[in-house]
Each structure stands twice: as C-alpha cells, then as structure tokens.
Design a protein around this motif. Structure first.
Motif, PDB file in Angstrom:
ATOM      1  N   ALA A 126      28.968  60.021 -56.613  1.00  0.00           N
ATOM      2  CA  ALA A 126      30.088  60.155 -55.682  1.00  0.00           C
ATOM      3  C   ALA A 126      30.456  61.617 -55.497  1.00  0.00           C
ATOM      4  O   ALA A 126      30.784  62.060 -54.394  1.00  0.00           O
ATOM      5  CB  ALA A 126      31.290  59.361 -56.198  1.00  0.00           C
ATOM      6  N   GLN A 127      30.393  62.393 -56.598  1.00  0.00           N
ATOM      7  CA  GLN A 127      30.724  63.808 -56.498  1.00  0.00           C
ATOM      8  C   GLN A 127      29.746  64.548 -55.598  1.00  0.00           C
ATOM      9  O   GLN A 127      30.112  65.451 -54.852  1.00  0.00           O
ATOM     10  CB  GLN A 127      30.724  64.446 -57.898  1.00  0.00           C
ATOM     11  N   GLN A 128      28.477  64.154 -55.672  1.00  0.00           N
ATOM     12  CA  GLN A 128      27.465  64.811 -54.849  1.00  0.00           C
ATOM     13  C   GLN A 128      27.689  64.555 -53.369  1.00  0.00           C
ATOM     14  O   GLN A 128      27.287  65.337 -52.529  1.00  0.00           O
ATOM     15  CB  GLN A 128      26.068  64.315 -55.244  1.00  0.00           C
ATOM     16  N   GLY A 150      32.482  66.680 -50.071  1.00  0.00           N
ATOM     17  CA  GLY A 150      32.399  68.086 -49.707  1.00  0.00           C
ATOM     18  C   GLY A 150      32.130  68.249 -48.229  1.00  0.00           C
ATOM     19  O   GLY A 150      32.069  67.280 -47.472  1.00  0.00           O
ATOM     20  N   ASP A 151      31.986  69.492 -47.816  1.00  0.00           N
ATOM     21  CA  ASP A 151      31.745  69.808 -46.416  1.00  0.00           C
ATOM     22  C   ASP A 151      30.255  70.023 -46.179  1.00  0.00           C
ATOM     23  O   ASP A 151      29.600  70.763 -46.918  1.00  0.00           O
ATOM     24  CB  ASP A 151      32.521  71.067 -46.030  1.00  0.00           C
ATOM     25  N   TYR A 152      29.751  69.376 -45.135  1.00  0.00           N
ATOM     26  CA  TYR A 152      28.338  69.468 -44.795  1.00  0.00           C
ATOM     27  C   TYR A 152      28.170  70.164 -43.451  1.00  0.00           C
ATOM     28  O   TYR A 152      28.989  69.981 -42.538  1.00  0.00           O
ATOM     29  CB  TYR A 152      27.702  68.074 -44.735  1.00  0.00           C
ATOM     30  N   VAL A 153      27.123  70.964 -43.348  1.00  0.00           N
ATOM     31  CA  VAL A 153      26.835  71.688 -42.112  1.00  0.00           C
ATOM     32  C   VAL A 153      25.333  71.672 -41.875  1.00  0.00           C
ATOM     33  O   VAL A 153      24.548  71.278 -42.738  1.00  0.00           O
ATOM     34  CB  VAL A 153      27.320  73.161 -42.192  1.00  0.00           C
ATOM     35  N   LYS A 177      30.526  64.158 -44.708  1.00  0.00           N
ATOM     36  CA  LYS A 177      29.607  63.313 -45.461  1.00  0.00           C
ATOM     37  C   LYS A 177      28.178  63.693 -45.076  1.00  0.00           C
ATOM     38  O   LYS A 177      27.945  64.262 -43.999  1.00  0.00           O
ATOM     39  CB  LYS A 177      29.866  61.831 -45.182  1.00  0.00           C
ATOM     40  N   PRO A 178      27.217  63.417 -45.951  1.00  0.00           N
ATOM     41  CA  PRO A 178      25.825  63.786 -45.648  1.00  0.00           C
ATOM     42  C   PRO A 178      25.278  62.972 -44.491  1.00  0.00           C
ATOM     43  O   PRO A 178      25.831  61.935 -44.115  1.00  0.00           O
ATOM     44  CB  PRO A 178      25.089  63.466 -46.953  1.00  0.00           C
ATOM     45  N   GLY A 179      24.190  63.459 -43.921  1.00  0.00           N
ATOM     46  CA  GLY A 179      23.577  62.754 -42.797  1.00  0.00           C
ATOM     47  C   GLY A 179      22.737  63.699 -41.964  1.00  0.00           C
ATOM     48  O   GLY A 179      22.195  64.681 -42.471  1.00  0.00           O
ATOM     49  N   VAL A 180      22.677  63.407 -40.677  1.00  0.00           N
ATOM     50  CA  VAL A 180      21.872  64.189 -39.741  1.00  0.00           C
ATOM     51  C   VAL A 180      22.774  64.723 -38.642  1.00  0.00           C
ATOM     52  O   VAL A 180      23.656  64.006 -38.149  1.00  0.00           O
ATOM     53  CB  VAL A 180      20.751  63.312 -39.133  1.00  0.00           C
ATOM     54  N   CYS A 181      22.582  65.979 -38.260  1.00  0.00           N
ATOM     55  CA  CYS A 181      23.381  66.564 -37.186  1.00  0.00           C
ATOM     56  C   CYS A 181      23.079  65.835 -35.878  1.00  0.00           C
ATOM     57  O   CYS A 181      21.910  65.732 -35.480  1.00  0.00           O
ATOM     58  CB  CYS A 181      23.071  68.047 -37.043  1.00  0.00           C
ATOM     59  N   MET A 229      18.849  68.076 -37.418  1.00  0.00           N
ATOM     60  CA  MET A 229      18.510  68.600 -38.739  1.00  0.00           C
ATOM     61  C   MET A 229      19.335  67.895 -39.810  1.00  0.00           C
ATOM     62  O   MET A 229      20.468  67.470 -39.575  1.00  0.00           O
ATOM     63  CB  MET A 229      18.749  70.113 -38.802  1.00  0.00           C
ATOM     64  N   THR A 230      18.762  67.770 -41.009  1.00  0.00           N
ATOM     65  CA  THR A 230      19.466  67.154 -42.127  1.00  0.00           C
ATOM     66  C   THR A 230      20.589  68.076 -42.592  1.00  0.00           C
ATOM     67  O   THR A 230      20.375  69.272 -42.812  1.00  0.00           O
ATOM     68  CB  THR A 230      18.498  66.888 -43.290  1.00  0.00           C
ATOM     69  N   LEU A 231      21.792  67.523 -42.736  1.00  0.00           N
ATOM     70  CA  LEU A 231      22.946  68.321 -43.146  1.00  0.00           C
ATOM     71  C   LEU A 231      22.827  68.733 -44.608  1.00  0.00           C
ATOM     72  O   LEU A 231      22.241  68.021 -45.425  1.00  0.00           O
ATOM     73  CB  LEU A 231      24.233  67.528 -42.933  1.00  0.00           C
ATOM     74  N   VAL A 232      23.393  69.900 -44.926  1.00  0.00           N
ATOM     75  CA  VAL A 232      23.395  70.397 -46.301  1.00  0.00           C
ATOM     76  C   VAL A 232      24.824  70.770 -46.671  1.00  0.00           C
ATOM     77  O   VAL A 232      25.670  71.007 -45.807  1.00  0.00           O
ATOM     78  CB  VAL A 232      22.478  71.632 -46.458  1.00  0.00           C
ATOM     79  N   LEU A 233      25.101  70.794 -47.979  1.00  0.00           N
ATOM     80  CA  LEU A 233      26.413  71.231 -48.427  1.00  0.00           C
ATOM     81  C   LEU A 233      26.661  72.669 -47.986  1.00  0.00           C
ATOM     82  O   LEU A 233      25.764  73.505 -48.056  1.00  0.00           O
ATOM     83  CB  LEU A 233      26.517  71.130 -49.949  1.00  0.00           C
TER      84      LEU A 233
END
Length: 256
Positions: free
Chosen positions: A17-19, A22-25, A39-43, A48-52
């Motif tokens: 859950a901690q992973q 946060g903010d993803y871009v 939340k993680p996912g795809v832009c 492109m795959t989102l990263v922290l």
C-alpha cells in the motif's frame, strides 16, 4: 502466535500500500510531464508508464541530449522518424542549422533551427540525415564545426546519405557502415577504408551508428534507445508508434 501470524500477513500488505501512494508523473517526455497523478498507471496523453515523482530527478540527470543538424533538402522522414522515437524515450532534442534562418526540408516544410553552428550547445549525440546531403557534406565550415565538437560528442548517428557528412568529417574511416541502398557504391568510393554494407537496416560500431535509407532511421533510433535504456523501452516505444517493422536482428552490431 496469532499476533505473530497477523503481523506476517499484514506487513506485506502495508508495504504494498505504501508503494502505491504518492504522486506519479510521466518520465521526461514533453508537455504532459507536469501533470500529477495520485496512483500508478499509464499517462492518458502519451501512453508512458507513470513513475513516482521523486524518481524523475535521477531520470532528468541521465537525460540524453541529441543535436539534430538540418540543412536545406533534408529528407523529412529521415529526421522525423528518429525524432518521434527519441522524444518518446525522453531525450532532449534540439535542432541546429548553419544559421538560424528557416531550413526547407524536402522542399515542402520549413523548420526554424533552435541554434546555429555559432551558438549550438554541446550534445551527447550528434545526428545527421540524408536528402541533398551535399549541402552539408560539401560545406567546409559545417565539416569543421562537426570536427570541433568531437571531444564532447559521445555518439554519432546518421540516417540514409547523412553518412556522407560523417565520412567527410573522417568519422567512418575503417568502420563497417551502411547508407541508402542506391548510394552504397558511392560511399565506398568516398571512404575506401570502410566496409559499406547493403541489405542491413543499421550498423552499430559502438560510437558511430549508421542506418540505411529513410524509414531505417526509425530502426536505428530504436536500437540506440535499446542500448541506452534497454530493449524493453525500445519495444514499448515501437508499440506506441504502431511500428511493427523493428526487428533487432536486421541490424548489425560490430563486436570490437
């Protein structure tokens, strides 16, 4: 014992859950870099795959800069194909002309260079393209400028007859290279010490990558991305571009 079992089950769930908080871009790729997701996912804009967000600092430091040298008569797809690939890979691309005057590529499209050869910043990669290549290959001032940047240029990348520009700068001597299929013999005459191959999409000599004509620049660019960021990233970009012609085995990597 029950408490211990509970902890063993709960800790992995908590860590997971901690992973995911946060903010993803997006990784550095363009205008959508500044959009923040929670939340993680795809832009949804670039795919492109989102990263922290914190991890993008390291990515920015590793950002590769590429100088695209353009001249009147440059073939559009020669540079537009690699431009697409490198931009999706998050590389920093800038264009250079002999002057800052608009360059007419393939007689149909005007491009305003970001810099001239008088004020262009250094770049990790120098890229040159085909078309009316004699405009650049036969210009002593341009050839001298390319040579003057050799100490700060890590790699050279040519598409199609752009190889003749590298040849005149002395960068293809004794290498295995390729170019546009109708110019194989001509390049061999210009660089007798080189081994000029036909029927290969690109040739990677380590520091110098040359590609065959026009669309082969896309393959060479994907190969360079694979070298710098991994084959998975190159295949992701190829899928995003719906380019199904990328077959790494159709290129040649020269072993030294």
């Amino acid at each position: 014992m029950k408490h211990l079992l509970f902890l063993l089950l709960w800790i992995p769930l908590w860590a997971n859950a901690q992973q995911k908080t946060g903010d993803y871009v997006c990784p550095p790729c363009g205008p959508c870099d500044s959009i923040v997701y929670h939340k993680p996912g795809v832009c949804p804009h670039c795919g492109m795959t989102l990263v922290l967000r914190d991890t993008t600092k390291a990515s920015a430091q590793e950002l590769k800069s590429i100088c695209f040298y353009l001249y009147d008569g440059t073939e559009v797809l020669d540079f537009a194909g690699p431009l697409e690939v490198f931009s999706y890979a998050g590389f920093k691309i800038f264009t250079v002309g002999k002057t800052k005057a608009p360059v007419t590529v393939q007689g149909i499209l005007k491009v305003i260079p970001d810099y001239s050869i008088q004020d262009a910043p250094p770049a990790d990669i120098f890229a040159i393209f085909g078309g009316d290549d004699g405009v650049a290959a036969g210009d002593p001032e341009v050839i001298s400028w390319i040579k003057s940047r050799d100490a700060v240029t890590k790699r050279y990348f040519s598409v199609c007859t752009g190889a003749f520009v590298l040849a005149n700068a002395g960068l293809l001597d004794s290498l295995t290279v390729t170019t546009f299929h109708k110019s194989i013999n001509s390049l061999q005459r210009v660089v007798p010490s080189a081994k000029v191959l036909a029927d290969v999409r690109y040739v990677d000599n380590g520091r110098v990558i040359t590609t065959a004509g026009i669309s082969a620049g896309i393959d060479g660019a994907l190969h360079l991305v694979a070298r710098l960021k991994g084959e998975t990233e190159a295949l992701r970009i190829a899928r995003h571009m719906e380019y199904d012609k990328y077959i790494p085995e159709q290129g040649l990597v020269v072993k030294h």
